[in-house]
Design an enzyme around this catalytic site. Structure first.
Site, PDB file in Angstrom:
ATOM      1  CB  SER A  27      19.955  51.685  59.801  1.00 52.11           C
ATOM      2  OG  SER A  27      18.604  51.971  59.519  1.00 52.11           O
ATOM      3  CB  ALA A  83      13.065  59.201  54.073  1.00 53.54           C
ATOM      4  CG  ASP A  84      12.798  59.171  59.982  1.00 51.75           C
ATOM      5  OD1 ASP A  84      13.432  58.154  60.303  1.00 51.75           O
ATOM      6  OD2 ASP A  84      13.254  60.321  60.110  1.00 51.75           O
ATOM      7  CE  LYS A  94      16.872  63.051  55.208  1.00 54.03           C
ATOM      8  NZ  LYS A  94      17.320  61.788  55.817  1.00 54.03           N
ATOM      9  N   GLY A  95      15.006  63.019  60.008  1.00 56.32           N
ATOM     10  CA  GLY A  95      15.523  63.563  61.263  1.00 56.32           C
ATOM     11  C   GLY A  95      15.323  62.647  62.449  1.00 56.32           C
ATOM     12  N   GLY A  96      14.822  61.415  62.167  1.00 58.62           N
ATOM     13  CA  GLY A  96      14.716  60.437  63.249  1.00 58.62           C
ATOM     14  C   GLY A  96      16.066  60.220  63.922  1.00 58.62           C
ATOM     15  N   GLY A  97      17.121  60.364  63.131  1.00 57.39           N
ATOM     16  CA  GLY A  97      18.477  60.208  63.677  1.00 57.39           C
ATOM     17  C   GLY A  97      19.067  61.537  64.132  1.00 57.39           C
ATOM     18  CD  GLU A 103      19.546  63.442  57.793  1.00 58.57           C
ATOM     19  OE1 GLU A 103      19.974  62.336  58.140  1.00 58.57           O
ATOM     20  OE2 GLU A 103      18.377  63.800  58.010  1.00 58.57           O
TER      21      GLU A 103
HETATM   22  C1  A5P Z   1      18.646  60.836  60.183  1.00 58.87           C
HETATM   23  O1  A5P Z   1      18.579  62.052  60.838  1.00 58.87           O
HETATM   24  C2  A5P Z   1      17.394  60.546  59.445  1.00 58.87           C
HETATM   25  O2  A5P Z   1      16.887  61.565  58.670  1.00 58.87           O
HETATM   26  C3  A5P Z   1      17.478  59.262  58.666  1.00 58.87           C
HETATM   27  O3  A5P Z   1      17.781  59.463  57.328  1.00 58.87           O
HETATM   28  C4  A5P Z   1      16.183  58.609  58.781  1.00 58.87           C
HETATM   29  O4  A5P Z   1      15.883  58.564  60.166  1.00 58.87           O
HETATM   30  C5  A5P Z   1      16.164  57.191  58.203  1.00 58.87           C
HETATM   31  O5  A5P Z   1      16.899  56.339  59.006  1.00 58.87           O
HETATM   32  P1  A5P Z   1      17.027  54.812  58.715  1.00 58.87           P
HETATM   33  O6  A5P Z   1      17.712  54.659  57.416  1.00 58.87           O
HETATM   34  O7  A5P Z   1      17.843  54.306  59.872  1.00 58.87           O
HETATM   35  O8  A5P Z   1      15.647  54.227  58.713  1.00 58.87           O
END
Ligand code: A5P
Length: 228
Positions: A27, A83-84, A94-97, A103
């Protein structure tokens, strides 16, 4: 103001016409890609983007940002991503998404890697956010069993449609989310996990980011630099 937007807008100040740029996922990265699209549309900038996910690829394409594949170059000028979690050494989770592998490939290829985040992502210690680990689907239960030896909760991520199907990354991998709560030595943990059979990559980004741009509710930003 949305703190993610504030951070993303600040990051645009580091972009120059003609650059090859890694486009992050999430996001916060969405705001950056929007802003970059405006530079292309309104100022005629000739940048080339390398998206880190299919989502970011679709967004960039819709905005008219010219795209290339990472394999067409040996280095990118810049990469901007969210980043998370981030700590004072600019080590990241990272990697929440789910896009951690692309990445990391893009961040590692960039001459400069800048992280954009809202200020809540800045932590004294990493680990409260579950650590994503990308693994090969073949024999995944055996890889998961190796990961479970850490004695922390480790769950295979599920897809969004509530059918119980696993989440599958753009590269056809599964994600195991590991709940460490507190990671004492993130560099050592990254080395250990990456050396495990079945693990493709880990959402710990160590020594890659050179700047962290934090956005705040009132619209101001703060830039943290990596010490060494
Ligand atoms: C995606 O895989 C993630 O590494 C994102 O960069 C991370 O989750 C940050 O996401 P937001 O910008 O939505 O907080």
């Amino acid at each position: 103001m949305d703190p993610k937007l504030a951070a993303a807008q600040k990051a645009l100040e580091f972009v120059r016409d003609g650059m090859d740029i890694g486009l992050g996922t999430g996001s916060t990265a969405v705001h950056f890609i929007d802003g970059l699209g405006a530079k292309v549309r309104e100022l005629g900038w000739k940048v080339r983007g390398v998206p880190t996910s299919e989502r970011s690829r679709v967004q960039a394409q819709q905005l008219g940002i010219p795209l290339i594949d990472l394999s067409e170059v040996t280095q990118l000028d810049l990469a901007i991503d969210g980043a998370d979690e981030a700590d004072a050494d600019l080590s990241l989770i990272k990697g929440g998404g789910g896009a951690l592998l692309r990445e990391k490939l893009v961040a590692a290829a960039a001459h400069e890697f800048i992280v954009v985040a809202d200020s809540s992502k800045f932590k004294t210690t990493l680990g409260a956010f579950p650590l994503p680990v990308a693994i090969v689907p073949f024999g995944w239960t055996t890889t998961a069993a190796r990961l479970e030896k850490y004695g922390v909760e480790a769950n295979r991520r599920l897809g969004a449609n509530a059918s119980g199907e696993p989440y599958i990354t753009d590269d056809g991998l599964y994600i195991i989310d590991m709940h460490f709560d507190r990671i004492e030595d993130s560099a050592e943990l990254e080395r250990e996990l990456k050396s495990m059979t079945g693990v493709v990559d880990v959402g710990l980004f160590i020594g890659l980011a050179s700047k962290l741009i934090l956005g705040f509710e009132d619209g101001h930003t703060e830039i943290k630099l990596r010490a060494s």
